[in-house]
Motif scaffolding. Structure first.
Motif, PDB file in Angstrom:
ATOM      1  N   LEU A 146      -2.041  18.485   3.569  1.00  0.00           N
ATOM      2  CA  LEU A 146      -2.692  17.979   4.637  1.00  0.00           C
ATOM      3  C   LEU A 146      -3.860  17.182   4.327  1.00  0.00           C
ATOM      4  O   LEU A 146      -4.391  16.308   4.749  1.00  0.00           O
ATOM      5  CB  LEU A 146      -2.705  19.249   5.767  1.00  0.00           C
ATOM      6  N   LYS A 147      -4.555  17.882   3.324  1.00  0.00           N
ATOM      7  CA  LYS A 147      -6.006  17.346   2.916  1.00  0.00           C
ATOM      8  C   LYS A 147      -5.758  15.917   2.107  1.00  0.00           C
ATOM      9  O   LYS A 147      -6.598  14.748   2.465  1.00  0.00           O
ATOM     10  CB  LYS A 147      -6.736  17.919   1.777  1.00  0.00           C
ATOM     11  N   ALA A 148      -4.605  15.654   1.488  1.00  0.00           N
ATOM     12  CA  ALA A 148      -4.498  14.504   0.931  1.00  0.00           C
ATOM     13  C   ALA A 148      -4.025  13.302   2.029  1.00  0.00           C
ATOM     14  O   ALA A 148      -4.307  12.257   1.713  1.00  0.00           O
ATOM     15  CB  ALA A 148      -2.914  14.539  -0.184  1.00  0.00           C
ATOM     16  N   ALA A 149      -3.254  13.820   2.947  1.00  0.00           N
ATOM     17  CA  ALA A 149      -3.011  12.745   3.883  1.00  0.00           C
ATOM     18  C   ALA A 149      -4.216  12.367   4.754  1.00  0.00           C
ATOM     19  O   ALA A 149      -4.281  11.245   5.012  1.00  0.00           O
ATOM     20  CB  ALA A 149      -1.890  13.541   5.000  1.00  0.00           C
ATOM     21  N   GLN A 150      -5.024  13.317   5.094  1.00  0.00           N
ATOM     22  CA  GLN A 150      -6.209  12.999   5.753  1.00  0.00           C
ATOM     23  C   GLN A 150      -7.152  12.173   4.929  1.00  0.00           C
ATOM     24  O   GLN A 150      -7.557  10.996   5.414  1.00  0.00           O
ATOM     25  CB  GLN A 150      -7.169  14.324   6.124  1.00  0.00           C
ATOM     26  N   TYR A 151      -7.115  12.213   3.767  1.00  0.00           N
ATOM     27  CA  TYR A 151      -7.806  11.160   2.781  1.00  0.00           C
ATOM     28  C   TYR A 151      -7.197  10.003   2.732  1.00  0.00           C
ATOM     29  O   TYR A 151      -7.784   8.766   3.007  1.00  0.00           O
ATOM     30  CB  TYR A 151      -7.653  11.789   1.387  1.00  0.00           C
ATOM     31  N   VAL A 152      -5.894   9.876   2.723  1.00  0.00           N
ATOM     32  CA  VAL A 152      -5.249   8.328   2.602  1.00  0.00           C
ATOM     33  C   VAL A 152      -5.622   7.842   4.121  1.00  0.00           C
ATOM     34  O   VAL A 152      -5.796   6.580   4.290  1.00  0.00           O
ATOM     35  CB  VAL A 152      -3.763   8.583   2.455  1.00  0.00           C
ATOM     36  N   LEU A 153      -5.583   8.578   5.384  1.00  0.00           N
ATOM     37  CA  LEU A 153      -5.543   7.867   6.596  1.00  0.00           C
ATOM     38  C   LEU A 153      -7.260   7.610   6.852  1.00  0.00           C
ATOM     39  O   LEU A 153      -7.267   6.360   7.379  1.00  0.00           O
ATOM     40  CB  LEU A 153      -5.429   8.971   7.660  1.00  0.00           C
ATOM     41  N   GLU A 154      -8.115   8.312   6.132  1.00  0.00           N
ATOM     42  CA  GLU A 154      -9.486   7.719   6.504  1.00  0.00           C
ATOM     43  C   GLU A 154      -9.871   6.453   5.685  1.00  0.00           C
ATOM     44  O   GLU A 154     -10.528   5.809   6.040  1.00  0.00           O
ATOM     45  CB  GLU A 154     -10.370   8.981   5.867  1.00  0.00           C
ATOM     46  N   GLU A 155      -9.004   6.682   4.271  1.00  0.00           N
ATOM     47  CA  GLU A 155      -9.391   5.343   3.288  1.00  0.00           C
ATOM     48  C   GLU A 155      -8.994   4.162   3.856  1.00  0.00           C
ATOM     49  O   GLU A 155      -9.474   3.096   3.813  1.00  0.00           O
ATOM     50  CB  GLU A 155      -9.003   5.806   2.152  1.00  0.00           C
ATOM     51  N   GLU A 156      -7.563   4.137   4.586  1.00  0.00           N
ATOM     52  CA  GLU A 156      -6.755   3.005   4.756  1.00  0.00           C
ATOM     53  C   GLU A 156      -6.581   2.554   6.391  1.00  0.00           C
ATOM     54  O   GLU A 156      -5.945   1.574   6.476  1.00  0.00           O
ATOM     55  CB  GLU A 156      -5.339   2.981   4.034  1.00  0.00           C
ATOM     56  N   CYS A 157      -7.097   3.391   7.266  1.00  0.00           N
ATOM     57  CA  CYS A 157      -6.787   3.075   8.507  1.00  0.00           C
ATOM     58  C   CYS A 157      -7.194   1.958   8.919  1.00  0.00           C
ATOM     59  O   CYS A 157      -6.684   1.109   9.853  1.00  0.00           O
ATOM     60  CB  CYS A 157      -7.375   4.358   9.457  1.00  0.00           C
ATOM     61  N   GLU A 158      -8.297   1.370   8.510  1.00  0.00           N
ATOM     62  CA  GLU A 158      -8.997   0.013   9.089  1.00  0.00           C
ATOM     63  C   GLU A 158      -7.885  -0.892   8.560  1.00  0.00           C
ATOM     64  O   GLU A 158      -7.458  -1.913   9.008  1.00  0.00           O
ATOM     65  CB  GLU A 158     -10.308  -0.248   8.329  1.00  0.00           C
ATOM     66  N   ILE A 159      -7.297  -0.920   7.228  1.00  0.00           N
ATOM     67  CA  ILE A 159      -6.529  -1.936   6.787  1.00  0.00           C
ATOM     68  C   ILE A 159      -5.115  -1.904   7.426  1.00  0.00           C
ATOM     69  O   ILE A 159      -4.520  -2.915   8.083  1.00  0.00           O
ATOM     70  CB  ILE A 159      -6.263  -1.754   5.309  1.00  0.00           C
ATOM     71  N   ILE A 160      -4.576  -0.703   7.930  1.00  0.00           N
ATOM     72  CA  ILE A 160      -3.308  -0.452   8.355  1.00  0.00           C
ATOM     73  C   ILE A 160      -3.524  -1.214   9.654  1.00  0.00           C
ATOM     74  O   ILE A 160      -2.589  -1.769  10.461  1.00  0.00           O
ATOM     75  CB  ILE A 160      -3.192   0.892   8.607  1.00  0.00           C
ATOM     76  N   ARG A 161      -4.638  -0.623  10.463  1.00  0.00           N
ATOM     77  CA  ARG A 161      -4.926  -1.378  11.919  1.00  0.00           C
ATOM     78  C   ARG A 161      -4.902  -2.814  11.881  1.00  0.00           C
ATOM     79  O   ARG A 161      -4.286  -3.578  12.798  1.00  0.00           O
ATOM     80  CB  ARG A 161      -6.089  -0.752  12.483  1.00  0.00           C
ATOM     81  N   GLU A 162      -5.351  -3.500  10.939  1.00  0.00           N
ATOM     82  CA  GLU A 162      -5.505  -4.738  11.069  1.00  0.00           C
ATOM     83  C   GLU A 162      -4.118  -5.535  10.696  1.00  0.00           C
ATOM     84  O   GLU A 162      -3.598  -6.631  11.369  1.00  0.00           O
ATOM     85  CB  GLU A 162      -6.278  -5.652   9.887  1.00  0.00           C
ATOM     86  N   LEU A 163      -3.317  -5.015   9.678  1.00  0.00           N
ATOM     87  CA  LEU A 163      -1.940  -5.388   9.592  1.00  0.00           C
ATOM     88  C   LEU A 163      -1.132  -5.336  10.900  1.00  0.00           C
ATOM     89  O   LEU A 163      -0.365  -6.161  11.199  1.00  0.00           O
ATOM     90  CB  LEU A 163      -1.161  -4.531   8.628  1.00  0.00           C
ATOM     91  N   LEU A 164      -1.251  -4.134  11.606  1.00  0.00           N
ATOM     92  CA  LEU A 164      -0.565  -3.942  12.805  1.00  0.00           C
ATOM     93  C   LEU A 164      -1.034  -5.133  13.889  1.00  0.00           C
ATOM     94  O   LEU A 164      -0.283  -5.327  14.613  1.00  0.00           O
ATOM     95  CB  LEU A 164      -0.860  -2.307  13.541  1.00  0.00           C
ATOM     96  N   GLU A 165      -2.347  -5.131  13.785  1.00  0.00           N
ATOM     97  CA  GLU A 165      -2.765  -6.160  14.956  1.00  0.00           C
ATOM     98  C   GLU A 165      -2.189  -7.603  14.446  1.00  0.00           C
ATOM     99  O   GLU A 165      -2.038  -8.529  15.664  1.00  0.00           O
ATOM    100  CB  GLU A 165      -4.211  -6.001  14.957  1.00  0.00           C
TER     101      GLU A 165
END
Length: 357
Positions: A146-165
């Motif tokens: 869970l800690k590892a998953a939280q790290y990835v989401l916090e680090e990459e959520c901006e990039i993933i959101r831009e790609l989805l948009e």
């Protein structure tokens, strides 16, 4: 009756009990857990070999000059790799991963590699867990993953959101192997619970393929997320069946075969009713795909069969005595057998359609 006469009787009874136990364990190699499951269709299983290739490509330093590419290559266009991070980038908080824009299949892929036996950080991540230590979304999850998953989401959520948009008709797919499979499972659940961070993406656009996953979420969560999380297990793979604390596995003074026998004895002697009543017990996540490639006491492989179900019990509860229990965990073998299974299933379906024309 003298004690001397009783000893041979006790020995015979013990031997018969051991033979029966070993016989039951060997029967599991035939896919006994999934014998009542339905067959997977070619269309739903089609993405599995592709995502295995993507996960394998994470291990490459240079995708333009790959060192370990399987026949046919990885199917990756290096120009569309958005980012790729190794242990130095993540500082050991998670195993290496990449984000890839798969234009051919209209997919945004987050692929995470598996356990590296040479990296202490991976072991610390896997061992960071206690039974029932972490509650999440009404169930229990593996604390370190869970800690590892939280790290990835916090680090990459901006990039993933831009790609989805930029690509509103693309799917968002999380794929991982072994340790990475556990991380992407928790990452998928976090993405669903925090969709506002990803531009309010619809749940149906999110999916996960956990290849040879560790047991990482409780049964209620495993069933609830079965519409978007898929676990792929090659025949006798030990990790989805490992119910004891992984800390005990890696810190044990026993050799691995002896440890497997001890674990087999333990799960055989423990009543299933007692095991299944514990809400903290962790399981392989989501919908299960079980690839069967061997039958007991046969040296030659059979045509692969892929069974699938969302079982509410019997989720690989028993370790099996098999010489393949570790090799079936290897991502390269899962890739080969999943591709063979898809080819066989696809060709069978095509030939059947041709016959009925």
């Amino acid at each position: 009756m003298s004690v001397a006469c009783c000893i041979p009787i006790v020995e015979c009874v013990s031997c018969l009990a051991c033979v029966r136990w070993v016989w039951k364990k060997f029967l599991y190699t035939a896919g006994r857990e999934s014998e009542n499951w339905g067959l997977a269709t070619a269309s739903e299983f089609e993405p599995v070999p592709r995502f295995c290739r993507y996960i394998l490509s994470v291990y490459e330093d240079d995708l333009r000059n790959p060192l370990w590419a399987p026949p046919g290559g990885y199917g990756i266009e290096p120009d569309f790799v958005v980012l790729k991070k190794d242990y130095g980038d993540t500082q050991g908080r998670v195993s290496p991963y990449m984000i890839y824009l798969d234009r051919e299949n209209r997919d945004i892929v987050v692929a995470i590699s598996g356990l590296n036996l040479g990296k202490e950080s991976d072991f610390l991540l896997l061992l960071d867990n206690r039974l029932g230590q972490t509650k999440y979304d009404g169930g229990y999850v593996h604390n370190g993953l869970l800690k590892a998953a939280q790290y990835v989401l916090e680090e990459e959520c901006e990039i993933i959101r831009e790609l989805l948009e930029r690509n509103p008709d693309y799917m968002l797919t999380f794929a991982g192997h072994s340790l990475g499979a556990g991380v992407v499972t928790l990452l998928t659940m976090l993405a669903v619970k925090n969709r506002e961070k990803l531009g309010n993406i619809k749940r149906k656009r999110i999916r996960c393929f956990a290849i040879a996953p560790t047991r990482c979420i409780s049964l209620n969560l495993a069933v609830r997320y079965a519409d978007i999380i898929n676990s792929v297990v090659l025949q006798d793979d030990f990790l989805p069946r490992t119910t004891v604390a992984l800390e005990d596995v890696f810190k044990s003074l026993f050799c691995f075969p002896c440890l497997m026998c001890i674990m087999c004895l333990k799960d055989t002697c423990t009543l299933e009713e007692k095991m299944l009543q514990d809400p903290r017990r962790l399981y392989a996540p989501g919908r299960l795909y079980h690839i069967i490639v061997r039958k007991p006491f046969r040296f030659k492989k059979i045509s692969p069969v892929v069974k699938t179900a969302v079982p509410v019990d019997g989720r690989f509860e028993h370790l099996v005595l098999s010489c393949n229990l570790t090799s079936d965990h290897a991502i390269i073998w899962i890739l080969k057998e999943s591709q063979r299974a898809f080819d066989c299933r696809h060709c069978w379906k095509a030939s059947r359609l041709w016959i009925f024309r």
